[in-house]
Design an enzyme around this catalytic site. Structure first.
Site, PDB file in Angstrom:
ATOM      1  CG  ASP A 188      -1.859   1.225   1.227  1.00  0.00           C
ATOM      2  OD1 ASP A 188      -2.424   1.532   0.158  1.00  0.00           O
ATOM      3  OD2 ASP A 188      -2.017   1.885   2.267  1.00  0.00           O
ATOM      4  CB  SER A 189       0.168   4.769  -0.772  1.00  0.00           C
ATOM      5  OG  SER A 189      -0.980   4.845   0.059  1.00  0.00           O
ATOM      6  CB  CYS A 226      -3.006   0.706  -2.643  1.00  0.00           C
ATOM      7  SG  CYS A 226      -3.134   2.451  -3.072  1.00  0.00           S
ATOM      8  CD  GLU A 279      -0.037   6.960   5.691  1.00  0.00           C
ATOM      9  OE1 GLU A 279       1.165   7.025   5.964  1.00  0.00           O
ATOM     10  OE2 GLU A 279      -0.633   5.881   5.490  1.00  0.00           O
ATOM     11  CB  CYS A 292      -9.567   4.432   0.469  1.00  0.00           C
ATOM     12  SG  CYS A 292      -7.978   4.897   1.195  1.00  0.00           S
ATOM     13  CG  HIS A 319      -5.226   4.857   4.436  1.00  0.00           C
ATOM     14  ND1 HIS A 319      -4.660   4.375   3.283  1.00  0.00           N
ATOM     15  CD2 HIS A 319      -4.197   5.388   5.158  1.00  0.00           C
ATOM     16  CE1 HIS A 319      -3.348   4.616   3.303  1.00  0.00           C
ATOM     17  NE2 HIS A 319      -3.052   5.234   4.429  1.00  0.00           N
TER      18      HIS A 319
HETATM   19  N1  DGL Z   1      -4.930   2.955   0.939  1.00  0.00           N
HETATM   20  C1  DGL Z   1      -4.874   3.646  -0.324  1.00  0.00           C
HETATM   21  C2  DGL Z   1      -6.116   3.269  -1.128  1.00  0.00           C
HETATM   22  O1  DGL Z   1      -6.693   2.219  -0.878  1.00  0.00           O
HETATM   23  C3  DGL Z   1      -4.649   5.107  -0.101  1.00  0.00           C
HETATM   24  C4  DGL Z   1      -4.152   5.802  -1.316  1.00  0.00           C
HETATM   25  C5  DGL Z   1      -3.415   7.080  -1.045  1.00  0.00           C
HETATM   26  O2  DGL Z   1      -2.257   7.001  -0.655  1.00  0.00           O
HETATM   27  O3  DGL Z   1      -4.004   8.149  -1.262  1.00  0.00           O
HETATM   28  O4  DGL Z   1      -6.527   3.950  -2.036  1.00  0.00           O
END
Ligand code: DGL
Length: 269
Positions: free
Chosen positions: A7-8, A70, A162, A194, A196
């Site tokens: 993931d990011s 992600c 984050e 997402c 997150h």
């Molecule tokens: N968890 C990522 C997603 O599912 C976040 C993406 C981001 O870094 O903006 O889209």
């Protein structure tokens, strides 16, 4: 061999935790590209090349199978990678399709024509980049007819999570939900598009009210991976879970510990 989960940033941990609890012996390597998070405000070429770099790092860690946990990278990069970049012996799986199969009550591999499904109005909450791709609507249209999707780009939410600023994150959820409900007052389902966002699932549920079923990906993706591994047992391997980051190890370990409310230790990739 270990399975890579990418993931990011911290969000993919919501998927990693569900996979680890369902397949406890499986060796897993998590990679958060925290140095470059968030992805959701970047353009498509940047997201594509960041995702390529991260996947190559996981290949170097021995992971021939990588779960792109992600949605932003899944929506922007996975299909293109599968078509033009992936070597024969590597596999990359996105998190979008299992979620849509769950919403549309479809089994994996069911390629029959789109049909009417129970749900008619779906609210989608995702990053600005994911919403801009319209990938959710496209994948849904392959499987279901007569479903309206109203998408809300949730600017600022990944950054707040984050940074572990949950006061701001909760305020943002309320304002994004209100904005969506003004355009679609009575959705039957809401999709947290997402990885997150599941950490704020209760907040989404409260803001959406009791009549909306909220879908999040952890469990759905973990179950889909279990089926995948039964079909492709060569990816199974017993071992530990490892957590890697491109960011500052101490800062990310602390943020992940707060994010999951349990001690987390990241290493530099
Ligand atoms: N968890 C990522 C997603 O599912 C976040 C993406 C981001 O870094 O903006 O889209």
């Amino acid at each position: 061999m270990p399975i890579g989960i990418f993931d990011s940033g911290l969000g993919g941990l919501t998927v990693q935790q569900e996979i680890a609890s369902r397949i406890p012996d499986q060796s897993l390597v998590y990679l958060g590209d925290n140095k470059y998070a968030p992805y959701g405000v970047r353009d498509h070429e940047q997201i594509y090349s960041l995702t390529q770099n991260a996947i190559e790092r996981l290949w170097n860690a021995g992971c021939d199978l990588v779960i792109v946990a992600c949605n932003t990278a899944s929506a922007v990069a996975v299909k293109r990678m599968q078509e033009e970049w992936l070597p024969e012996n590597k596999r990359v799986l996105g998190v979008f399709v299992p979620l849509i199969e769950a919403v549309t009550e479809r089994q994996w591999g069911d390629n029959s024509a789109p049909k009417e499904v129970g749900v008619k109005q779906v609210a989608l909450f995702a990053t600005p980049a994911t919403v801009a791709t319209r990938a959710f609507q496209r994948e849904l249209a392959f499987r279901a007819i007569g479903v309206d999707v109203e998408a809300q780009p949730c600017g600022g939410l990944v950054d707040a999570i984050e940074e572990n600023d949950f006061e701001l994150a909760e305020a943002l959820v309320q304002s994004h939900v209100s904005a969506l409900l003004r355009r679609m007052p009575n959705p039957q389902a809401a999709v947290l598009g997402c990885t997150h966002y599941p950490i704020l699932k209760k907040c989404f549920e409260k803001a959406l009210g009791p009549n909306v079923q909220v879908y999040s990906q952890g469990r759905i993706v973990a179950e889909s991976l279990m089926h995948y591994l039964n079909r492709h047992p060569r990816f199974k391997e017993k071992g530990e879970a490892l957590f890697l980051t491109t960011g500052d190890v101490d800062k990310v370990s602390l943020a992940a510990t707060r994010f999951l409310s349990k001690k987390m230790l990241f290493k530099s990739v």
